[in-house]
Design a protein around this motif. Sequence first.
Motif, PDB file in Angstrom:
ATOM      1  N   LYS A 219     -27.138   8.712   0.327  1.00  9.43           N
ATOM      2  CA  LYS A 219     -25.871   9.326   1.099  1.00  9.43           C
ATOM      3  C   LYS A 219     -24.902   8.229   1.213  1.00  9.43           C
ATOM      4  O   LYS A 219     -23.723   8.646   1.572  1.00  9.43           O
ATOM      5  CB  LYS A 219     -26.719   9.629   2.601  1.00  9.43           C
ATOM      6  N   ASN A 220     -24.964   7.090   0.888  1.00 11.33           N
ATOM      7  CA  ASN A 220     -24.004   6.194   1.144  1.00 11.33           C
ATOM      8  C   ASN A 220     -23.360   5.874   0.060  1.00 11.33           C
ATOM      9  O   ASN A 220     -22.366   4.894  -0.348  1.00 11.33           O
ATOM     10  CB  ASN A 220     -24.466   5.039   1.809  1.00 11.33           C
ATOM     11  N   LYS A 221     -23.766   6.450  -1.310  1.00 10.58           N
ATOM     12  CA  LYS A 221     -23.209   6.196  -2.424  1.00 10.58           C
ATOM     13  C   LYS A 221     -21.970   7.042  -2.633  1.00 10.58           C
ATOM     14  O   LYS A 221     -21.656   7.962  -2.060  1.00 10.58           O
ATOM     15  CB  LYS A 221     -24.269   6.682  -3.571  1.00 10.58           C
TER      16      LYS A 221
ATOM     17  N   GLU B 282     -18.436   8.137  -7.888  1.00 11.50           N
ATOM     18  CA  GLU B 282     -18.743   7.464  -9.043  1.00 11.50           C
ATOM     19  C   GLU B 282     -20.201   6.864  -9.279  1.00 11.50           C
ATOM     20  O   GLU B 282     -20.924   7.015 -10.464  1.00 11.50           O
ATOM     21  CB  GLU B 282     -17.759   6.086  -9.158  1.00 11.50           C
ATOM     22  N   GLU B 283     -20.706   6.445  -8.194  1.00 11.28           N
ATOM     23  CA  GLU B 283     -22.132   6.087  -8.290  1.00 11.28           C
ATOM     24  C   GLU B 283     -23.072   7.083  -8.315  1.00 11.28           C
ATOM     25  O   GLU B 283     -24.171   7.290  -9.064  1.00 11.28           O
ATOM     26  CB  GLU B 283     -22.421   5.089  -6.975  1.00 11.28           C
ATOM     27  N   LEU B 284     -22.717   8.150  -7.632  1.00  8.16           N
ATOM     28  CA  LEU B 284     -23.541   9.543  -7.965  1.00  8.16           C
ATOM     29  C   LEU B 284     -23.489  10.036  -9.380  1.00  8.16           C
ATOM     30  O   LEU B 284     -24.618  10.503  -9.723  1.00  8.16           O
ATOM     31  CB  LEU B 284     -23.010  10.486  -6.919  1.00  8.16           C
ATOM     32  N   ARG B 285     -22.292  10.028  -9.895  1.00  9.63           N
ATOM     33  CA  ARG B 285     -22.122  10.419 -11.370  1.00  9.63           C
ATOM     34  C   ARG B 285     -23.022   9.757 -12.023  1.00  9.63           C
ATOM     35  O   ARG B 285     -23.678  10.136 -13.164  1.00  9.63           O
ATOM     36  CB  ARG B 285     -20.747  10.516 -11.704  1.00  9.63           C
ATOM     37  N   GLU B 286     -22.934   8.275 -12.006  1.00  4.85           N
ATOM     38  CA  GLU B 286     -24.060   7.424 -12.675  1.00  4.85           C
ATOM     39  C   GLU B 286     -25.374   7.491 -12.449  1.00  4.85           C
ATOM     40  O   GLU B 286     -26.040   7.814 -13.530  1.00  4.85           O
ATOM     41  CB  GLU B 286     -23.561   5.953 -12.688  1.00  4.85           C
TER      42      GLU B 286
ATOM     43  N   MET C 218     -27.640  18.241  -3.369  1.00  6.25           N
ATOM     44  CA  MET C 218     -28.417  18.640  -2.179  1.00  6.25           C
ATOM     45  C   MET C 218     -28.987  17.678  -1.419  1.00  6.25           C
ATOM     46  O   MET C 218     -28.901  17.573  -0.223  1.00  6.25           O
ATOM     47  CB  MET C 218     -29.735  19.631  -2.598  1.00  6.25           C
ATOM     48  N   HIS C 219     -29.420  16.774  -1.885  1.00  3.60           N
ATOM     49  CA  HIS C 219     -29.965  15.432  -1.435  1.00  3.60           C
ATOM     50  C   HIS C 219     -29.005  14.720  -0.832  1.00  3.60           C
ATOM     51  O   HIS C 219     -29.112  13.976   0.354  1.00  3.60           O
ATOM     52  CB  HIS C 219     -30.706  14.483  -2.467  1.00  3.60           C
ATOM     53  N   TYR C 220     -27.807  14.986  -1.213  1.00  2.84           N
ATOM     54  CA  TYR C 220     -26.549  14.022  -0.368  1.00  2.84           C
ATOM     55  C   TYR C 220     -26.397  14.888   0.929  1.00  2.84           C
ATOM     56  O   TYR C 220     -25.971  14.048   1.740  1.00  2.84           O
ATOM     57  CB  TYR C 220     -25.232  14.185  -1.458  1.00  2.84           C
ATOM     58  N   VAL C 221     -26.011  16.060   0.753  1.00  3.29           N
ATOM     59  CA  VAL C 221     -25.639  16.778   1.904  1.00  3.29           C
ATOM     60  C   VAL C 221     -26.736  17.105   2.698  1.00  3.29           C
ATOM     61  O   VAL C 221     -26.484  16.932   4.182  1.00  3.29           O
ATOM     62  CB  VAL C 221     -24.896  18.076   1.481  1.00  3.29           C
ATOM     63  N   PHE C 222     -28.073  17.412   2.450  1.00  3.89           N
ATOM     64  CA  PHE C 222     -28.992  17.760   3.317  1.00  3.89           C
ATOM     65  C   PHE C 222     -30.005  16.586   3.511  1.00  3.89           C
ATOM     66  O   PHE C 222     -30.130  15.552   2.675  1.00  3.89           O
ATOM     67  CB  PHE C 222     -29.779  18.707   3.078  1.00  3.89           C
ATOM     68  N   ASP C 223     -31.030  16.588   4.175  1.00  5.93           N
ATOM     69  CA  ASP C 223     -32.139  16.133   4.632  1.00  5.93           C
ATOM     70  C   ASP C 223     -33.306  16.278   3.758  1.00  5.93           C
ATOM     71  O   ASP C 223     -34.044  16.928   4.807  1.00  5.93           O
ATOM     72  CB  ASP C 223     -32.270  15.383   6.165  1.00  5.93           C
ATOM     73  N   ALA C 224     -33.806  15.695   2.904  1.00  4.90           N
ATOM     74  CA  ALA C 224     -35.048  16.189   1.919  1.00  4.90           C
ATOM     75  C   ALA C 224     -36.297  15.986   2.931  1.00  4.90           C
ATOM     76  O   ALA C 224     -37.390  16.727   2.651  1.00  4.90           O
ATOM     77  CB  ALA C 224     -35.219  15.403   0.913  1.00  4.90           C
ATOM     78  N   ALA C 225     -36.256  15.071   3.796  1.00  2.00           N
ATOM     79  CA  ALA C 225     -37.507  14.997   4.572  1.00  2.00           C
ATOM     80  C   ALA C 225     -37.570  16.049   5.908  1.00  2.00           C
ATOM     81  O   ALA C 225     -38.543  15.796   6.565  1.00  2.00           O
ATOM     82  CB  ALA C 225     -37.417  13.545   5.017  1.00  2.00           C
ATOM     83  N   ASN C 226     -36.519  16.525   6.030  1.00  2.00           N
ATOM     84  CA  ASN C 226     -36.318  17.090   7.319  1.00  2.00           C
ATOM     85  C   ASN C 226     -36.400  18.996   6.767  1.00  2.00           C
ATOM     86  O   ASN C 226     -36.900  19.576   7.383  1.00  2.00           O
ATOM     87  CB  ASN C 226     -35.450  16.892   8.171  1.00  2.00           C
ATOM     88  N   ASP C 227     -35.038  19.142   6.055  1.00  2.45           N
ATOM     89  CA  ASP C 227     -34.880  20.391   5.727  1.00  2.45           C
ATOM     90  C   ASP C 227     -35.542  20.912   4.521  1.00  2.45           C
ATOM     91  O   ASP C 227     -35.902  20.133   3.652  1.00  2.45           O
ATOM     92  CB  ASP C 227     -33.363  20.680   5.126  1.00  2.45           C
ATOM     93  N   PRO C 228     -36.220  21.999   4.839  1.00  2.00           N
ATOM     94  CA  PRO C 228     -37.111  22.509   3.662  1.00  2.00           C
ATOM     95  C   PRO C 228     -36.388  22.718   2.336  1.00  2.00           C
ATOM     96  O   PRO C 228     -35.583  23.624   2.161  1.00  2.00           O
ATOM     97  CB  PRO C 228     -37.611  23.903   4.138  1.00  2.00           C
ATOM     98  N   PHE C 229     -36.588  22.096   1.260  1.00  2.00           N
ATOM     99  CA  PHE C 229     -36.095  22.219  -0.250  1.00  2.00           C
ATOM    100  C   PHE C 229     -36.876  23.290  -0.945  1.00  2.00           C
ATOM    101  O   PHE C 229     -38.191  22.874  -1.093  1.00  2.00           O
ATOM    102  CB  PHE C 229     -36.001  20.955  -0.975  1.00  2.00           C
TER     103      PHE C 229
END
Length: 341
Positions: free
Chosen positions: A4-6, A9-13, A46-57
């Motif tokens: 979430k703090n990336k 450019e870091e996300l693309r890498e 999805m992982h950047y915007v939502f919370d995978a530990a809380n929101d059902p993926f």
Amino acid sequence: MDIKNKSLEELRELCTQIRARIIEVVSKNGGHLSSNMGAVELIVAMHYVFDAANDPFIFDVSHQSYAHKLLTDRWEEFGSLRQFGGISGYTKPSESKFDYFVAGHASTSISLAVGAAKAISLKHEDRVPVVLIGDGSMSGGMTYEAMNELGDLRLPCIIILNDNKMSISKPIGAFSKYLSQAMAGETYQKFKSHVRELLSHAPQSATYMAKRFENSLKLIIPGMYFEELGLEYIGPVDGHNLADLISALKTAKSARKPVVVHAQTIKGKGYDKAEGYLESWHGVGPFDIQSGEFKKKSAAKSATQIYAEALLSLACEILASSGANVDVIAISKEKIDAKAH
């Protein structure tokens, strides 16, 4: 993995690294390749915007969840993909707390999301189901039953439509493309919401004319079907443009209602030999990364062959113990063996 703090450019890498890891492992173990390669940016967003530990993926079929596994503490373990005692090729709650449901069949994800949305509403929880479904799974009748109910309930739920064949409402012309891009922005969504609120206090004639204008726009804007079902529609969005994806998902999240985010992707993205509409790269066995040539299968018997031979052996024993003609049994076994090979 906390992303979430990336930066973008870091996300693309990170997406490049994920693709390299998928190719590395699948080339050795086999697995679903092109579907996972095309969904990398979608899952990272999805992982950047939502919370995978809380929101059902919720992944429809879940054969395209490799990037999700890599982002949820299974980077090293991913090397055991589809191996005995290793990690599954599909989502599996017993494998990770980040896997919401045991999936493996098409067209079930939105129905599951409706159930999750109901449970979340009853418990007054601050969570939202997030579905990733392909255009192929959208052809199943169960998806339309689920969308019909979801549009009536109006419960928060995000449906990411991974359209890798562009088979759903292909944009027509520059004007349609412009309007579709505008629909993906927060400004347009807020504008539409404000106009509807204003019209609720306007005379009947004004409301009627505004509705006719909105319907005329829907004729040239993809998503008319979803909107008529009561689902907000955002897109089409470039499914490989992280900035656009993140913006669209943030807008969908803030809507607090059912939203379809239509993303157009390229199947096999990042591995040129698998890109496009090539069925042979959907589910693959081991292959050579450089040449793209598939390796010959080992001489080891498959689980199906072992099961069939054991079943045949038991059947012959039962027949023999019942006094059946031994020669007939032997001839029958030879014929079955010949067909098996």
